[in-house]
Every structure is written in structure tokens, then in C-alpha cells.
Design a protein around this motif. Structure first.
Motif, short mmCIF file in Angstrom:
data_model
loop_
_atom_site.label_atom_id
_atom_site.label_comp_id
_atom_site.label_asym_id
_atom_site.label_seq_id
_atom_site.Cartn_x
_atom_site.Cartn_y
_atom_site.Cartn_z
N LEU A 37 43.99 36.58 40.52
CA LEU A 37 43.79 37.36 39.31
C LEU A 37 43.62 38.86 39.54
CD1 LEU A 37 41.41 34.99 37.29
CD2 LEU A 37 43.89 35.17 37.16
N LEU A 38 42.93 39.25 40.61
CA LEU A 38 42.62 40.67 40.81
C LEU A 38 43.85 41.57 40.97
CD1 LEU A 38 39.37 40.58 42.99
CD2 LEU A 38 39.63 41.44 40.65
N PRO A 39 44.90 41.13 41.70
CA PRO A 39 46.08 42.00 41.77
C PRO A 39 46.74 42.24 40.41
CG PRO A 39 46.12 40.38 43.53
CD PRO A 39 45.02 39.97 42.60
N ILE A 40 46.65 41.25 39.52
CA ILE A 40 47.23 41.41 38.18
C ILE A 40 46.30 42.25 37.30
CG2 ILE A 40 48.13 40.20 36.15
CD1 ILE A 40 48.59 37.78 37.93
N LEU A 41 45.00 41.96 37.38
CA LEU A 41 44.02 42.74 36.62
C LEU A 41 44.02 44.20 37.06
CD1 LEU A 41 41.06 40.19 36.69
CD2 LEU A 41 42.19 41.01 34.62
N ASN A 42 43.98 44.40 38.40
CA ASN A 42 44.02 45.73 39.01
C ASN A 42 43.01 46.68 38.35
OD1 ASN A 42 44.81 47.67 40.79
ND2 ASN A 42 46.79 48.08 39.84
N PRO A 43 41.70 46.33 38.34
CA PRO A 43 40.71 47.15 37.64
C PRO A 43 40.55 48.55 38.21
CG PRO A 43 39.63 45.47 38.98
CD PRO A 43 41.09 45.16 39.01
N ILE A 44 40.85 48.74 39.50
CA ILE A 44 40.74 50.08 40.09
C ILE A 44 41.76 51.02 39.45
CG2 ILE A 44 41.03 51.40 42.20
CD1 ILE A 44 39.95 49.04 43.75
N ALA A 45 42.97 50.51 39.24
CA ALA A 45 44.02 51.32 38.62
C ALA A 45 43.77 51.51 37.13
CB ALA A 45 45.38 50.69 38.85
N ILE A 46 43.11 50.54 36.48
CA ILE A 46 42.86 50.63 35.05
C ILE A 46 41.66 51.53 34.75
CG2 ILE A 46 42.33 49.26 32.97
CD1 ILE A 46 45.11 48.82 34.00
N ALA A 47 40.78 51.74 35.73
CA ALA A 47 39.57 52.54 35.51
C ALA A 47 39.85 53.93 34.92
CB ALA A 47 38.77 52.64 36.80
N PRO A 48 40.85 54.68 35.44
CA PRO A 48 41.14 55.99 34.82
C PRO A 48 41.60 55.87 33.36
CG PRO A 48 42.15 55.82 36.99
CD PRO A 48 41.67 54.45 36.63
N ILE A 49 42.32 54.80 33.05
CA ILE A 49 42.75 54.58 31.67
C ILE A 49 41.53 54.28 30.80
CG2 ILE A 49 44.20 53.16 30.17
CD1 ILE A 49 46.01 52.66 32.58
N PHE A 50 40.59 53.52 31.35
CA PHE A 50 39.33 53.24 30.66
C PHE A 50 38.60 54.53 30.33
CE2 PHE A 50 34.71 52.79 31.37
CZ PHE A 50 34.37 51.98 30.30
N LEU A 51 38.55 55.46 31.28
CA LEU A 51 37.90 56.76 31.05
C LEU A 51 38.63 57.57 29.99
CD1 LEU A 51 36.91 57.96 34.64
CD2 LEU A 51 35.41 57.12 32.83
N SER A 52 39.97 57.55 30.04
CA SER A 52 40.75 58.33 29.09
C SER A 52 40.57 57.83 27.67
CB SER A 52 42.23 58.30 29.47
OG SER A 52 42.79 57.03 29.21
N MET A 53 40.28 56.54 27.51
CA MET A 53 40.12 55.96 26.18
C MET A 53 38.69 56.06 25.66
SD MET A 53 42.59 52.60 26.51
CE MET A 53 42.51 52.19 24.77
#
Length: 223
Positions: free
Chosen positions: A15-31
Motif C-alpha cells: 500500500l505505501l508505494p501507492i499511497l506515497n504519503p511523502i510525495a503527497i505531503a507538499p500537496i497536503f500543505l498547499s491545500m
């Protein structure tokens, strides 16, 4: 014990390679924009909790739901790939300051109500940004591989539960310390990471969709 540890390791690795929370973290900040740190921490906890229940539901119930509605996994992959790819393309083509960040900052000024926090923690943060259709398809696939023997099913089920818990913990940590990551990278580094994350998101969406199309084409050849 072998069955237990195998299931415990397989779930996060899948699951983690698909979730990729490290890469999504900047998008989380932008939103989230200039959200107050305590509120951002609470939001990260809610997102992790929502993701936990989404993944558990997909693993243990997902296959039965798809069978009930007559939906196949390839169709889920194609639809999920389109959604994820569109999200990545939109973020990749934002000009100047991120539009999502500006809209959040203008409308909320760094404070959200409790009800708004609860709603936004699920959509769009938990679904489809973090746990997207591709992750759900992978989770359903894991659920279909559960053993039928009652004892083995219980052991695998407990291990899968712990595996999802570990996965959710990684999601929480990535979102919880996303602001620290942004400070460490600086403005330019954060923008580069955001664009790179958006491109990776686009690629993941295309890969998920192509996997579904390949499965559908394979079914046509067999017929």
C-alpha cells in the motif's frame, strides 16, 4: 507465525508505494494553506484515522461490495487511474502561487470550524488524495487473497489489521511533520517537490489506469 508476519509485511509494502504519503505531503500543505499548527496536527490525526477505516473496509468488505454491484477490479483501476491522473495534471499546471492554497487562505485565514475540519478531513484529504481508487483496488486485491481456513483467516486478518495500522501511522507522521519538511526545503525546494509530487501523481494515475485497461484487453483476448 510465518503466515502472520507475511501478512503483516505484505500490507504496508503493497500500500505505501501507492499511497506515497511523502510525495503527497507538499500537496497536503498547499491545500491547507496557513493553517494553525494545532489545527493542522488535528487534521493529520483525522486523516490517518479515516484512512485506517477506509483501508480496513476495502480489505475485509471491498470484494463483497464489488461482487454485489457487479463491478470488476479492472474497471475500478481504470476509473481510479483517471481520477488520480486528473488530480496530478491539475496540480502540475497550476501557475504561480498554488490556487488551492490561495483559496483556502482567503476563505479561512488559517482557522477552520470543527464541522468543516471533520468534512475536509475525509474529502478531499482522505479520499481521493491519500486513499485513492488505486489504493482501494490494491486493498481489495489483498482482501481477495485472504485464506479460507478459519484459523489462517483469523491470523491473516489480525496481521492485516496491524499492517494497516502501521500504514496509517506513516500517513500521520508524513502529514504531521509536513510543515517541518517545508521549512527544511525552503520555498524553492517546496515548489520543486510539489511539482515533482504532482508529476508522480499523474504517472501513478496513468499506471493504474493502464493496468486496468491491460486487464480488460486480456479478458477480451481470452474470449
Amino acid at each position: 507465525m510465518i503466515i502472520f508476519f507475511k501478512a503483516l509485511i505484505v500490507v504496508p509494502i503493497t500500500l505505501l508505494p501507492i499511497l506515497n504519503p511523502i510525495a503527497i505531503a507538499p500537496i497536503f500543505l498547499s491545500m491547507t494553506g496557513p493553517l494553525e499548527p494545532p489545527l493542522a496536527n488535528r487534521l493529520a490525526k483525522r486523516i490517518a484515522l479515516n484512512c485506517f477505516f477506509l483501508l480496513i473496509g476495502a480489505i475485509f468488505v471491498g470484494s463483497y461490495v464489488l461482487d454485489f454491484f457487479g463491478i470488476s477490479l479492472p474497471i475500478v483501476r481504470v476509473a481510479g487511474g483517471v481520477v488520480v491522473a486528473m488530480a496530478g495534471w491539475k496540480l502540475l499546471n497550476d501557475q504561480g502561487q498554488d490556487n488551492l492554497r490561495n483559496s483556502v487562505a482567503a476563505s479561512h485565514g488559517g482557522t477552520w470550524s470543527r464541522e468543516e475540519l471533520r468534512k475536509r478531513s475525509f474529502y478531499p484529504f482522505s479520499f481521493p488524495l491519500t486513499v485513492g481508487p488505486g489504493t482501494i483496488a490494491a486493498s481489495v486485491t489483498l482482501g481477495t487473497q485472504m485464506p479460507h481456513k478459519p484459523v489462517d483467516w483469523i491470523i491473516t486478518g489480525v496481521a492485516s489489521l496491524l499492517g494497516v495500522l502501521l500504514t496509517s501511522l506513516v500517513i500521520y507522521l508524513c502529514y504531521r511533520f509536513a510543515r517541518n519538511m517545508e521549512r527544511m526545503l525552503g520555498d524553492v525546494g517546496a515548489i520543486v517537490l510539489l511539482r515533482l509530487s504532482a508529476f508522480i501523481l499523474l504517472c501513478i494515475g496513468i499506471e493504474i489506469g493502464w493496468a486496468g485497461v491491460s486487464d480488460l484487453l486480456g479478458d477480451l483476448k481470452l474470449r
